[in-house]
Write a protein that holds these residues in place. Structure first.
Motif, PDB file in Angstrom:
ATOM      1  N   UNK A 140       0.829  -1.207   0.000  1.00 32.41           N
ATOM      2  CA  UNK A 140       0.000   0.000   0.000  1.00 32.41           C
ATOM      3  C   UNK A 140       0.863   1.256   0.000  1.00 32.41           C
ATOM      4  N   UNK A 141       0.592   2.140  -0.938  1.00 31.84           N
ATOM      5  CA  UNK A 141       1.328   3.399  -1.037  1.00 31.84           C
ATOM      6  C   UNK A 141       0.416   4.511  -0.532  1.00 31.84           C
ATOM      7  N   UNK A 142       0.800   5.127   0.554  1.00 33.32           N
ATOM      8  CA  UNK A 142       0.013   6.202   1.150  1.00 33.32           C
ATOM      9  C   UNK A 142      -0.730   5.726   2.388  1.00 33.32           C
ATOM     10  N   UNK A 143      -0.867   6.617   3.346  1.00 36.56           N
ATOM     11  CA  UNK A 143      -1.516   6.254   4.611  1.00 36.56           C
ATOM     12  C   UNK A 143      -3.006   5.987   4.448  1.00 36.56           C
ATOM     13  N   UNK A 144      -3.611   6.468   3.357  1.00 30.65           N
ATOM     14  CA  UNK A 144      -5.037   6.239   3.131  1.00 30.65           C
ATOM     15  C   UNK A 144      -5.298   5.214   2.029  1.00 30.65           C
ATOM     16  N   UNK A 145      -4.325   4.364   1.760  1.00 27.77           N
ATOM     17  CA  UNK A 145      -4.475   3.335   0.725  1.00 27.77           C
ATOM     18  C   UNK A 145      -5.588   2.361   1.114  1.00 27.77           C
ATOM     19  N   UNK A 146      -6.213   1.759   0.123  1.00 27.66           N
ATOM     20  CA  UNK A 146      -7.281   0.782   0.346  1.00 27.66           C
ATOM     21  C   UNK A 146      -6.641  -0.565   0.687  1.00 27.66           C
ATOM     22  N   UNK A 147      -6.375  -0.755   1.975  1.00 29.46           N
ATOM     23  CA  UNK A 147      -5.711  -1.975   2.416  1.00 29.46           C
ATOM     24  C   UNK A 147      -6.634  -3.189   2.339  1.00 29.46           C
ATOM     25  N   UNK A 148      -7.941  -2.978   2.338  1.00 36.01           N
ATOM     26  CA  UNK A 148      -8.862  -4.107   2.190  1.00 36.01           C
ATOM     27  C   UNK A 148      -8.685  -4.742   0.817  1.00 36.01           C
TER      28      UNK A 148
END
Length: 188
Positions: free
Chosen positions: A148-156
């Protein structure tokens, strides 16, 4: 004391396909971070490994030259390839993995590494459907690692891509040293 340590095994050389998401949501600093990480991963690989890069939105652009030996010269090629790209378009994560699975030599173990914010804006968008599609193109000799790139990435969604590909999701937090992140990806 005599601790029981696992025996050292000679790891097999692998073919790596690094997918860098070039959809619009990756514009700016996200794409720069993904690019720096792709270059560092190429530098840190085992010298017996080979690597290529796909830059994917709705379709994928391949780095010229096909699979190349890992190391500094190839890392330079990765950097030059990514520097010449325009970041715009929708992201088809399942389609990118599908294309990446066609590139490795079938006689070698393969690892696909997806560097993305996880925003699937085209193709399969439901995380479970994305996972099913990735599972349908994966086999026992391959795995998919998502970053995941970015703290708000869609980790789901990225977690489901990794699950479908029999791999793992490796977080890359802002401020994390580049070398440490690259080594974590390679060890996953």
């Amino acid at each position: 004391l005599r601790p029981k340590l696992p025996t050292w095994g000679d790891g097999k050389p692998r073919d790596y396909v690094l997918i860098v998401d070039t959809g619009r949501s990756m514009f700016g600093e996200r794409f720069k971070r993904a690019g720096r990480l792709a270059v560092q991963i190429t530098e840190e690989m085992d010298r017996r490994d080979r690597v290529t890069v796909l830059a994917c939105d709705l379709s994928c652009k391949r780095m010229p030259g096909g699979m190349k030996p890992a190391g500094s010269p190839t890392a330079h090629d990765v950097d030059a390839f990514l520097a010449g790209l325009t970041i715009d378009g929708a992201s088809d994560l399942a389609g990118a993995v599908r294309e990446a699975m066609t590139l490795p030599d079938p006689s070698r173990d393969a690892r696909v590494v997806l560097l993305s914010d996880g925003v699937a804006s085209a193709g399969y968008r439901n995380p479970s459907h994305v996972s099913h599609e990735v599972a349908s193109v994966s086999d026992a000799r391959s795995s998919v690692v998502t970053v995941p790139i970015g703290s708000d990435a869609d980790t789901t969604t990225l977690g489901e891509v990794a699950r479908g590909g029999g791999g793992a999701m490796v977080p890359y937090a802002p401020g994390e040293p580049l070398e440490a992140a690259a080594l974590e990806v390679l060890a996953a």
